[in-house]
Scaffold this active site. Sequence first.
Site, short mmCIF file in Angstrom:
data_model
loop_
_atom_site.label_atom_id
_atom_site.label_comp_id
_atom_site.label_asym_id
_atom_site.label_seq_id
_atom_site.Cartn_x
_atom_site.Cartn_y
_atom_site.Cartn_z
N SER A 121 -3.82 -6.16 3.33
CA SER A 121 -2.49 -6.71 3.55
C SER A 121 -2.52 -8.20 3.83
O SER A 121 -1.48 -8.86 3.78
CB SER A 121 -1.82 -6.00 4.73
OG SER A 121 -2.59 -6.19 5.91
N HIS A 142 -1.49 -3.22 -2.82
CA HIS A 142 -1.06 -3.19 -1.42
C HIS A 142 0.11 -2.25 -1.22
O HIS A 142 1.24 -2.54 -1.61
CB HIS A 142 -0.70 -4.60 -0.95
CG HIS A 142 -0.26 -4.65 0.48
ND1 HIS A 142 0.68 -5.54 0.95
CD2 HIS A 142 -0.63 -3.90 1.57
CE1 HIS A 142 0.87 -5.34 2.23
NE2 HIS A 142 0.08 -4.35 2.63
N GLU A 154 2.64 -3.85 -3.88
CA GLU A 154 2.29 -5.16 -4.43
C GLU A 154 1.01 -5.06 -5.25
O GLU A 154 0.00 -4.55 -4.77
CB GLU A 154 2.10 -6.18 -3.30
CG GLU A 154 3.40 -6.49 -2.55
CD GLU A 154 3.18 -7.41 -1.36
OE1 GLU A 154 4.01 -8.30 -1.14
OE2 GLU A 154 2.17 -7.22 -0.64
N ASN A 192 4.87 -9.97 3.18
CA ASN A 192 4.48 -10.56 4.46
C ASN A 192 4.71 -12.07 4.48
O ASN A 192 4.90 -12.66 5.54
CB ASN A 192 3.01 -10.25 4.77
CG ASN A 192 2.82 -8.83 5.27
OD1 ASN A 192 3.72 -8.26 5.88
ND2 ASN A 192 1.67 -8.25 5.00
#
Length: 509
Positions: A121, A142, A154, A192
């Site tokens: 991540s 991800h 992702e 993120n």
Amino acid sequence: MTVSINTLGLVGTGVMGAGIAQIAAQAGVVVRLFDAREGAAQTARDGLAATFAKLVSKGKINPLAMDAALTNLQVTEALDGLKDCDLVVEAIVENLDAKRGLLKQLEAIVSPTCILATNTSSLSITAIASGCQHPERVAGLHFFNPVPLMRVVEVIDGLATAPQVGDALLALVARTGHRGVRAKDTPGFIVNHAGRAYGTEALKMLDEGIAERGEIDRILRDGAGFRMGPLELLDLTGLDVSHPVMESIYNQFYQEPRYKPSPLTRQMLVGGRLGRKTGHGFYQYENGQVIHGPQPQPLPSVHTMPPLWIAAENHEDYERLSRLVIDLGADLESAAQPSPQALCLLAPYGRDATSACVHFDTDPARTLCIDLLTDLARHRTLMQNPLTAPAMRDAAHALLAADGVGVTVISDSVGFVAQRTLAMVVNLACDIAQQRIASVEDIDQAVQLGLGYPQGPLAWGDALGPRRMLTILQRMSELTHDPRYRPSPWLRRRAMLGVSLRHEEPTVG
């Protein structure tokens, strides 16, 4: 390089690994489970069997689907058991050396056409692949926790990743019923990275003493439409997870001001106030529930309501505000200038109340501002300046709360709470698009699905108005001289040209 993935090897069978195995097995993919911990892979398979049985009892899947998924789940006690897989995904500890070492081991076992993927991540795909002889077969895949419910994945290309590797992974993700989004290998990838604006700006406002934590959450949840307030969300995630990510992304981008963390969360982390998991974070918890939660600001008692004079930055806003205050029973003045006894209510964008007083030439003692960017039917935010008289503040609060809608009065701040937060969310998404980290469609989909925003940030920016977003950022930047508020070129150019933030530039060549 293979383009069809029918057998998936999974290294690491914790919560994330088990979730990946579940959706892959349900999609008809054979999954080989391996874990270095003795018995862990079998325990994970047993847990998934119980999960499938529960899904059957709830009518989510039928018994035949459960049997097929269980047949697809196979346990292997050695890495060699993954040698004929089309894809191997690692979901082990978030440590660069451990992941790099594992992929190097796997290269000596799997076929030359096998894809190697990491569920990292926060680590660089390029760095993880650097220990491999064939980094072109390595990509990021991800998933988000809980995997079955978080329906975005992702797919990340490292610097050496072959294009067909990402294509094959996107096809696999689509087969599971999830939405694959493709990103370049940059800190935080899409979700993120984009998520930095929400919590970081809330912490900045808390540090500045603009409003109490409960009011910041209330404004952004009730007024702006976020599913959870940013401080509530940090408590849910846990600062042992969130703060290191904040610091990591800030440092990976070489101290870019947009990502600057707050000293408060470092202090809370050191003090063990991590959130729900420790019973104390921004709020206190007992059995996972907030205790002694923040109470709305008390409604003041006002015996005599002064006449009201309003000003806005455009005719549309003036009309909207006029209708609202008249419906609330205000004695609205219509003269070009307020009378000496009038309460002045201004509707600026990006300014603080002090500069709004100067701009509209009103008496600061009788002036407050109202944020028109939020949903006024759900929540209203008033902003006082350092000289606002308490009687005028109370009159404005009582008037705006007359129909039972919640009201928050905040201290002087550029951009209120919602304006500056939404502008930062939109601006950061624009910067991600400008850096070509992902397509505009993938940015919006990733953020909406991964963070639970009511809209993708670029579509949201279009709905709020690109010119308005640009104005808010420019004024905040001018007033604070803080580079965190500088507008992205992507936003500035599209706002000036009057086109959608989702408009991609034509490719050259």
